[in-house]
Motif scaffolding. Sequence first.
Motif, PDB file in Angstrom:
ATOM      1  N   GLY A  96       0.802  -1.222   0.000  1.00 11.82           N
ATOM      2  CA  GLY A  96       0.000   0.000   0.000  1.00 11.82           C
ATOM      3  C   GLY A  96       0.832   1.267   0.000  1.00 11.82           C
ATOM      4  O   GLY A  96       0.304   2.351  -0.230  1.00 11.82           O
ATOM      5  N   LYS A 112       3.100   4.870  -8.123  1.00  9.15           N
ATOM      6  CA  LYS A 112       3.296   3.420  -8.133  1.00  9.15           C
ATOM      7  C   LYS A 112       3.088   2.911  -6.721  1.00  9.15           C
ATOM      8  O   LYS A 112       3.788   3.320  -5.790  1.00  9.15           O
ATOM      9  CB  LYS A 112       4.699   3.059  -8.630  1.00  9.15           C
ATOM     10  N   MET A 113       2.088   2.034  -6.565  1.00 10.48           N
ATOM     11  CA  MET A 113       1.751   1.505  -5.242  1.00 10.48           C
ATOM     12  C   MET A 113       2.288   0.088  -5.095  1.00 10.48           C
ATOM     13  O   MET A 113       2.138  -0.727  -6.002  1.00 10.48           O
ATOM     14  CB  MET A 113       0.228   1.482  -5.062  1.00 10.48           C
ATOM     15  N   THR A 406       4.601  -3.617  -8.031  1.00 13.41           N
ATOM     16  CA  THR A 406       3.958  -2.308  -7.932  1.00 13.41           C
ATOM     17  C   THR A 406       2.903  -2.200  -9.026  1.00 13.41           C
ATOM     18  O   THR A 406       3.043  -2.793 -10.097  1.00 13.41           O
ATOM     19  CB  THR A 406       4.957  -1.145  -8.110  1.00 13.41           C
ATOM     20  N   LYS A 407       1.839  -1.462  -8.734  1.00 13.53           N
ATOM     21  CA  LYS A 407       0.861  -1.151  -9.781  1.00 13.53           C
ATOM     22  C   LYS A 407       0.783   0.361  -9.917  1.00 13.53           C
ATOM     23  O   LYS A 407       1.134   1.104  -8.993  1.00 13.53           O
ATOM     24  CB  LYS A 407      -0.506  -1.749  -9.443  1.00 13.53           C
ATOM     25  N   PHE A 408       0.317   0.824 -11.067  1.00 11.89           N
ATOM     26  CA  PHE A 408       0.130   2.256 -11.269  1.00 11.89           C
ATOM     27  C   PHE A 408      -1.218   2.677 -10.681  1.00 11.89           C
ATOM     28  O   PHE A 408      -2.226   1.986 -10.857  1.00 11.89           O
ATOM     29  CB  PHE A 408       0.161   2.593 -12.763  1.00 11.89           C
TER      30      PHE A 408
END
Lengths: 418, 418
Positions: A96, A112-113, A406-408
């Motif tokens: 997170g 980027k999470m 990581t996701k955007f």
Amino acid sequence: MSVNEIILDMAKAARAASREIGKCSGQVKDKVLTDIAALLKEEASFLYEENAKDLEAAKESGLSSAMIDRLTIKEATIESMAQGLIEVAAMADPVGSMVKMWQRPNGLSVGKMRIPLGVVCMIYESRPNVTIDAAGLCLKAGNAVVLRGGSEAIHSNRALGQVIAKALAKNGLPETVVQLVPMTDREAVKELLAQEEYIDLVIPRGGEGLIRFVVTNSSIPVLKHYKGVCHVYVDDSADHDMAVNICQNGKVQRPGVCNAVETLLVNEAEAAAFLPKVYEVLSKDGVEFRGCPKTCAILKDAKPAQEEDWPAEFLDLILAVKIVKDMDEAMDHIARYGSLHTETIVTNNYSRAKRFCREVDASAVMVNASTRFNDGGQLGLGAEIGISTSKLHAFGPMGVEELTATKFVVEGQGQIRS
Amino acid sequence: MSVNEIILDMAKAARAASREIGKCSGQVKDKVLTDIAALLKEEASFLYEENAKDLEAAKESGLSSAMIDRLTIKEATIESMAQGLIEVAAMADPVGSMVKMWQRPNGLSVGKMRIPLGVVCMIYESRPNVTIDAAGLCLKAGNAVVLRGGSEAIHSNRALGQVIAKALAKNGLPETVVQLVPMTDREAVKELLAQEEYIDLVIPRGGEGLIRFVVTNSSIPVLKHYKGVCHVYVDDSADHDMAVNICQNGKVQRPGVCNAVETLLVNEAEAAAFLPKVYEVLSKDGVEFRGCPKTCAILKDAKPAQEEDWPAEFLDLILAVKIVKDMDEAMDHIARYGSLHTETIVTNNYSRAKRFCREVDASAVMVNASTRFNDGGQLGLGAEIGISTSKLHAFGPMGVEELTATKFVVEGQGQIRS
């Protein structure tokens, strides 16, 4: 049920459980970890009992005393597993957190999470503490995990799995977050490696045979660590005492590990003065020297090195020694025989130190430091789940962060693309 | 020479060339890129001639006009390829930069240095501009690259390969830094996918069939992108005009791409008011609506959706529409049918926006923005080499940075491990 039905069910359950653990708060995950640590101590006598079954079978089948030692659960083993979990619990929750954020000209905010990988599968040999270490790191990173330990440790691993399950249930999490494969044959491993739809990553830990088997049979991405053929290059400006210390630490402190030194490369300008010094210290520790012809001319008691000594991971008190013309020849030797693991230069020359760091291809390149530091704990990553020698996703020691992706995350006010 | 000998030689040459390009300065790499850009224009008539051979063969074999359009090298194609290279040249050199540095209690300084991956293999279908885009990004990241384009573009790709080779030679680099596979059959692809020792990463770009073929046959890590089944969820606090714009942009602007919208999920509280608005606008653009029973009750002209419409990547002016009770039902639908590509919520509710971002599993999760922004250029990464929908190594658009790895660099003053 057949083997493939059992494995398929486990893989599906792991995928479902990964959604639960993935959105779990850091507080709850840390509570699970400290609960496992407490339960390990509470259930110690149960663990000893189950471990005794493995030890008995091991003795009957004539396992070496070193192997039996690694298999044994003692009070110190429990203490160290519990301490490891408490340390992992104390680390910040990676999931997170925003790794980076920036703004686009159209006002979009892009970040980027950090997110869990999903489902991790660990395939390992007979040390039962890996069961706890791997489960702890995977949990912290928000992943579900499928564990498949060695057959020699099956009773110990099942018992440890029960302790973990108890801690998960106590905190309202499905027990399928951490699953132990009950079968110990290679067929079960093959089935696991075919679950591309439900498993995101496979991490094999063990001998080269096991790792090659996994790589060959897996349609799931594999993080692999083949072997460590680590070099120390003693440059023509090196401090001799420092170089001797670094060679001794790398070769003698724990010769059986992957970040131990296997080959010493010495600049020809230093060889005549340096080699007798390093020989004097290391031969007292029982190290056998296998040298190139020039080395043997200086060290009369060294054995001549054969071609197969240069790429060898001895994992023993044996050191291959080669005299090189300069750093370029040392780097060529490393490029040819190295294993992308750990490479050290001992030097006082600034520009060569910088060039060595930049040009040598290895998961860790070091200046004036022991190769033994290539370790998650020593480098400050906390506990590690393995050392990757391939570059995709992670290269070098893998800690909790390497078990995430990581996701955007894009936040707008109604922007559309023109 | 046999196919496997040719491929083996290419793979070995690529590995050797990767050491050269890997240590090349940013200045030289950028010069190669701008030289390719200049040469593309100088050699335009040669490129048109070679491209004409492909176009002729394509017409004879009855390729669709859309495919022929993608295959054609026009002045605008050359302009855009050259412009792309100039933009990549203008970016900072990723190689050698320190991503992070920290100090250990014993005085060791530990850092992570960005390094090239080594050798990248691109396998793609018939757009010749991919040859230039991929070569440019790989070069910038310090990688050698083996390119295997589609058979329809073989003459065009060979001509582009000659232009690249000229620019490499002009700057003293081996031509083997960028190699084009001369064979266009699948046997050659299989041989490539077996070169685990010499190739570090395979990136397939094309239809799902090609990508599955590569994943199944590769012992090399693959960065894959299967398909994009992207959703827009219109929450009960959404601005209707904004939501209509985002749906229109996502569905109509370029329906044939992976970040186009395929399914619209609408909160039941908004459905009666919102659906007629979005229908009015999108049906004028020629969009066919396929709705759940509740949707069809509101939109009399919508067709009933079938089960196979929910996981479908239409790549066409078709929109599946489902009314959901709340965001949880929307997220469940996305978890079941989504493809981990791009998911958008349109909302004004702060905590739901934050929960959607955190819990939805996709390479890009968006709030109040069009799914069409999931693109390297649009998100500010510069050019992209593809969009990864698997989490290992890279998740989402892959730019230059995703074509690199990091290694640990450890600087000491003689530290040994105790």
